[in-house]
Scaffold this motif. Sequence first.
Motif, PDB file in Angstrom:
ATOM      1  N   ASN A 298       0.806  -1.220   0.000  1.00  0.00           N
ATOM      2  CA  ASN A 298       0.000   0.000   0.000  1.00  0.00           C
ATOM      3  C   ASN A 298       0.843   1.276   0.000  1.00  0.00           C
ATOM      4  O   ASN A 298       0.301   2.373   0.044  1.00  0.00           O
ATOM      5  CB  ASN A 298      -0.918   0.010   1.228  1.00  0.00           C
ATOM      6  CG  ASN A 298      -1.942  -1.109   1.181  1.00  0.00           C
ATOM      7  OD1 ASN A 298      -2.513  -1.391   0.135  1.00  0.00           O
ATOM      8  ND2 ASN A 298      -2.172  -1.764   2.308  1.00  0.00           N
ATOM      9  N   LYS A 299       2.158   1.110  -0.034  1.00  0.00           N
ATOM     10  CA  LYS A 299       3.047   2.269   0.019  1.00  0.00           C
ATOM     11  C   LYS A 299       3.049   3.021  -1.306  1.00  0.00           C
ATOM     12  O   LYS A 299       3.121   2.417  -2.384  1.00  0.00           O
ATOM     13  CB  LYS A 299       4.476   1.816   0.340  1.00  0.00           C
ATOM     14  CG  LYS A 299       5.429   2.970   0.638  1.00  0.00           C
ATOM     15  CD  LYS A 299       5.052   3.646   1.941  1.00  0.00           C
ATOM     16  CE  LYS A 299       6.040   4.736   2.303  1.00  0.00           C
ATOM     17  NZ  LYS A 299       5.638   5.442   3.525  1.00  0.00           N
ATOM     18  N   LYS A 300       2.973   4.345  -1.217  1.00  0.00           N
ATOM     19  CA  LYS A 300       3.012   5.204  -2.394  1.00  0.00           C
ATOM     20  C   LYS A 300       4.003   6.326  -2.118  1.00  0.00           C
ATOM     21  O   LYS A 300       3.898   7.012  -1.105  1.00  0.00           O
ATOM     22  CB  LYS A 300       1.621   5.763  -2.703  1.00  0.00           C
ATOM     23  CG  LYS A 300       0.593   4.680  -3.025  1.00  0.00           C
ATOM     24  CD  LYS A 300      -0.821   5.184  -2.915  1.00  0.00           C
ATOM     25  CE  LYS A 300      -1.810   4.040  -3.095  1.00  0.00           C
ATOM     26  NZ  LYS A 300      -3.203   4.475  -2.845  1.00  0.00           N
ATOM     27  N   ARG A 301       4.930   6.511  -3.055  1.00  0.00           N
ATOM     28  CA  ARG A 301       6.016   7.467  -2.801  1.00  0.00           C
ATOM     29  C   ARG A 301       6.429   8.140  -4.102  1.00  0.00           C
ATOM     30  O   ARG A 301       6.759   7.471  -5.082  1.00  0.00           O
ATOM     31  CB  ARG A 301       7.217   6.731  -2.200  1.00  0.00           C
ATOM     32  CG  ARG A 301       8.399   7.611  -1.795  1.00  0.00           C
ATOM     33  CD  ARG A 301       9.434   6.712  -1.140  1.00  0.00           C
ATOM     34  NE  ARG A 301      10.521   7.469  -0.558  1.00  0.00           N
ATOM     35  CZ  ARG A 301      11.673   7.739  -1.179  1.00  0.00           C
ATOM     36  NH1 ARG A 301      11.847   7.306  -2.435  1.00  0.00           N
ATOM     37  NH2 ARG A 301      12.622   8.410  -0.576  1.00  0.00           N
ATOM     38  N   ILE A 302       6.370   9.468  -4.098  1.00  0.00           N
ATOM     39  CA  ILE A 302       6.794  10.243  -5.261  1.00  0.00           C
ATOM     40  C   ILE A 302       7.896  11.206  -4.828  1.00  0.00           C
ATOM     41  O   ILE A 302       7.744  11.939  -3.852  1.00  0.00           O
ATOM     42  CB  ILE A 302       5.630  11.035  -5.877  1.00  0.00           C
ATOM     43  CG1 ILE A 302       4.551  10.079  -6.411  1.00  0.00           C
ATOM     44  CG2 ILE A 302       6.128  11.941  -7.006  1.00  0.00           C
ATOM     45  CD1 ILE A 302       3.359  10.782  -7.017  1.00  0.00           C
ATOM     46  N   THR A 303       8.987  11.197  -5.561  1.00  0.00           N
ATOM     47  CA  THR A 303      10.086  12.131  -5.316  1.00  0.00           C
ATOM     48  C   THR A 303      10.080  13.183  -6.414  1.00  0.00           C
ATOM     49  O   THR A 303      10.009  12.852  -7.603  1.00  0.00           O
ATOM     50  CB  THR A 303      11.441  11.412  -5.298  1.00  0.00           C
ATOM     51  OG1 THR A 303      11.402  10.352  -4.332  1.00  0.00           O
ATOM     52  CG2 THR A 303      12.556  12.371  -4.930  1.00  0.00           C
ATOM     53  N   ILE A 304      10.129  14.442  -6.015  1.00  0.00           N
ATOM     54  CA  ILE A 304      10.113  15.561  -6.955  1.00  0.00           C
ATOM     55  C   ILE A 304      11.426  16.329  -6.791  1.00  0.00           C
ATOM     56  O   ILE A 304      11.776  16.712  -5.673  1.00  0.00           O
ATOM     57  CB  ILE A 304       8.925  16.502  -6.700  1.00  0.00           C
ATOM     58  CG1 ILE A 304       7.595  15.719  -6.753  1.00  0.00           C
ATOM     59  CG2 ILE A 304       8.898  17.650  -7.692  1.00  0.00           C
ATOM     60  CD1 ILE A 304       6.986  15.440  -5.408  1.00  0.00           C
ATOM     61  N   TYR A 305      12.160  16.534  -7.878  1.00  0.00           N
ATOM     62  CA  TYR A 305      13.432  17.242  -7.759  1.00  0.00           C
ATOM     63  C   TYR A 305      13.836  17.879  -9.084  1.00  0.00           C
ATOM     64  O   TYR A 305      13.323  17.524 -10.148  1.00  0.00           O
ATOM     65  CB  TYR A 305      14.537  16.304  -7.259  1.00  0.00           C
ATOM     66  CG  TYR A 305      14.826  15.125  -8.162  1.00  0.00           C
ATOM     67  CD1 TYR A 305      15.862  15.158  -9.092  1.00  0.00           C
ATOM     68  CD2 TYR A 305      14.079  13.948  -8.071  1.00  0.00           C
ATOM     69  CE1 TYR A 305      16.145  14.072  -9.902  1.00  0.00           C
ATOM     70  CE2 TYR A 305      14.349  12.854  -8.875  1.00  0.00           C
ATOM     71  CZ  TYR A 305      15.384  12.932  -9.785  1.00  0.00           C
ATOM     72  OH  TYR A 305      15.656  11.850 -10.593  1.00  0.00           O
ATOM     73  N   ASN A 306      14.768  18.819  -8.989  1.00  0.00           N
ATOM     74  CA  ASN A 306      15.302  19.492 -10.158  1.00  0.00           C
ATOM     75  C   ASN A 306      16.346  18.583 -10.793  1.00  0.00           C
ATOM     76  O   ASN A 306      17.406  18.347 -10.226  1.00  0.00           O
ATOM     77  CB  ASN A 306      15.928  20.832  -9.751  1.00  0.00           C
ATOM     78  CG  ASN A 306      16.444  21.625 -10.941  1.00  0.00           C
ATOM     79  OD1 ASN A 306      17.252  21.142 -11.718  1.00  0.00           O
ATOM     80  ND2 ASN A 306      15.979  22.862 -11.063  1.00  0.00           N
ATOM     81  N   LYS A 307      16.052  18.069 -11.971  1.00  0.00           N
ATOM     82  CA  LYS A 307      16.930  17.070 -12.590  1.00  0.00           C
ATOM     83  C   LYS A 307      18.253  17.674 -13.037  1.00  0.00           C
ATOM     84  O   LYS A 307      19.292  17.010 -12.958  1.00  0.00           O
ATOM     85  CB  LYS A 307      16.210  16.420 -13.781  1.00  0.00           C
ATOM     86  CG  LYS A 307      17.011  15.313 -14.437  1.00  0.00           C
ATOM     87  CD  LYS A 307      17.369  14.199 -13.447  1.00  0.00           C
ATOM     88  CE  LYS A 307      18.255  13.148 -14.086  1.00  0.00           C
ATOM     89  NZ  LYS A 307      18.674  12.107 -13.126  1.00  0.00           N
ATOM     90  N   GLU A 308      18.240  18.914 -13.492  1.00  0.00           N
ATOM     91  CA  GLU A 308      19.496  19.528 -13.921  1.00  0.00           C
ATOM     92  C   GLU A 308      20.473  19.638 -12.754  1.00  0.00           C
ATOM     93  O   GLU A 308      21.669  19.319 -12.890  1.00  0.00           O
ATOM     94  CB  GLU A 308      19.247  20.914 -14.519  1.00  0.00           C
ATOM     95  CG  GLU A 308      20.527  21.585 -15.016  1.00  0.00           C
ATOM     96  CD  GLU A 308      20.339  23.051 -15.345  1.00  0.00           C
ATOM     97  OE1 GLU A 308      21.334  23.664 -15.784  1.00  0.00           O
ATOM     98  OE2 GLU A 308      19.239  23.584 -15.157  1.00  0.00           O
ATOM     99  N   LYS A 309      19.990  20.068 -11.610  1.00  0.00           N
ATOM    100  CA  LYS A 309      20.863  20.180 -10.433  1.00  0.00           C
ATOM    101  C   LYS A 309      21.347  18.810  -9.981  1.00  0.00           C
ATOM    102  O   LYS A 309      22.504  18.640  -9.579  1.00  0.00           O
ATOM    103  CB  LYS A 309      20.126  20.888  -9.296  1.00  0.00           C
ATOM    104  CG  LYS A 309      19.909  22.371  -9.526  1.00  0.00           C
ATOM    105  CD  LYS A 309      19.273  23.021  -8.314  1.00  0.00           C
ATOM    106  CE  LYS A 309      19.101  24.524  -8.531  1.00  0.00           C
ATOM    107  NZ  LYS A 309      18.464  25.178  -7.363  1.00  0.00           N
ATOM    108  N   GLU A 310      20.467  17.816 -10.066  1.00  0.00           N
ATOM    109  CA  GLU A 310      20.845  16.472  -9.628  1.00  0.00           C
ATOM    110  C   GLU A 310      21.942  15.884 -10.505  1.00  0.00           C
ATOM    111  O   GLU A 310      22.898  15.276 -10.005  1.00  0.00           O
ATOM    112  CB  GLU A 310      19.609  15.564  -9.643  1.00  0.00           C
ATOM    113  CG  GLU A 310      19.817  14.187  -9.025  1.00  0.00           C
ATOM    114  CD  GLU A 310      20.300  13.155 -10.027  1.00  0.00           C
ATOM    115  OE1 GLU A 310      20.859  12.127  -9.592  1.00  0.00           O
ATOM    116  OE2 GLU A 310      20.123  13.385 -11.246  1.00  0.00           O
TER     117      GLU A 310
END
Length: 312
Positions: free
Chosen positions: A156-168
């Motif tokens: 039941n786990k739901k996980r979204i990661t949001i980040y700036n891809k250029e910086k990463e």
Amino acid sequence: MIQFDKLKIVTNIRYITNINKELFIENKKGNEILYYKYKQKTPYNLIIIVNYFQNELVIEFTSKILKDKFIELINKDNIKECISNINQLNICQLDVDDIINNSEVVKCDITKEIIYDNINEITEYININRSNYQKWNCKKLNNGLILENIAATPRNKKRITIYNKEKEIRKSENTPFLNILSDKNKIFEYLKNKIRFELNINTKIQIRKLLSISNNNLLDVLSSNENPIITIFDEAIANKVNHNKQSTNLREYERELLIKECEYDLSKVELIIRKYTSKNTSIKRIMKPYIELNNKLNNQSYKNINLKELLK
């Protein structure tokens, strides 16, 4: 077309030959070989497990295996190239066509990228518009945000990661990967203002449910027409408010007083609401007008974000 940053697939052990045993870790029980394992973290992540005990081959890789084409992410059009690139490492020989046609996906990271020049507006919008502050957590990162639900079981786990891809991609740990590219500046330009959304799915049943498919076959997963990131946001984020509306009644004024008393922290508002309502009450329904009013009171620039439209 659905895209992935990571896939973990399981297939038949027959589809791997010519294993370079000097590069694989051998695990034995007595004189019996249980499995061989290959693992690398640079220039990109790759794991191969030849499991004789389970009679299966496990392969896990990220989109960086596509090298200069990694910005395409893993999809049905380049999956063959992903597997073929493993063969180019000369660590083993994989039967590319059989693997593609006879594999199951057991884990994956579904990925969507949007162009937006201020990630703080996106993350603050998500944080403040959570439909239920006790069911959904937001963990701030230096470069983004993790949105995840409180779940008792992995299914039941739901996980979204949001980040700036250029910086990463510019981080030092990605230097070995950038060094194998033919034109890293072209990659930087492409990723400019790109905000990445990654949905981690770690069970087979969740893959089937979120992708609306009846099995976990690799080709069926890659051919899904669903957009599960929007599905999760529909559940986790309250509907967008009409910010032009003005407070016109006593009930709205009472809500405003409670929000101000809680210093505009909706998690505190929710705690008070839970204290004075029954357990059977829909917290999402009660919190919705508070979320809308709080957005209006804050009057932030992110108020006009249509996240669902951006993620289509």
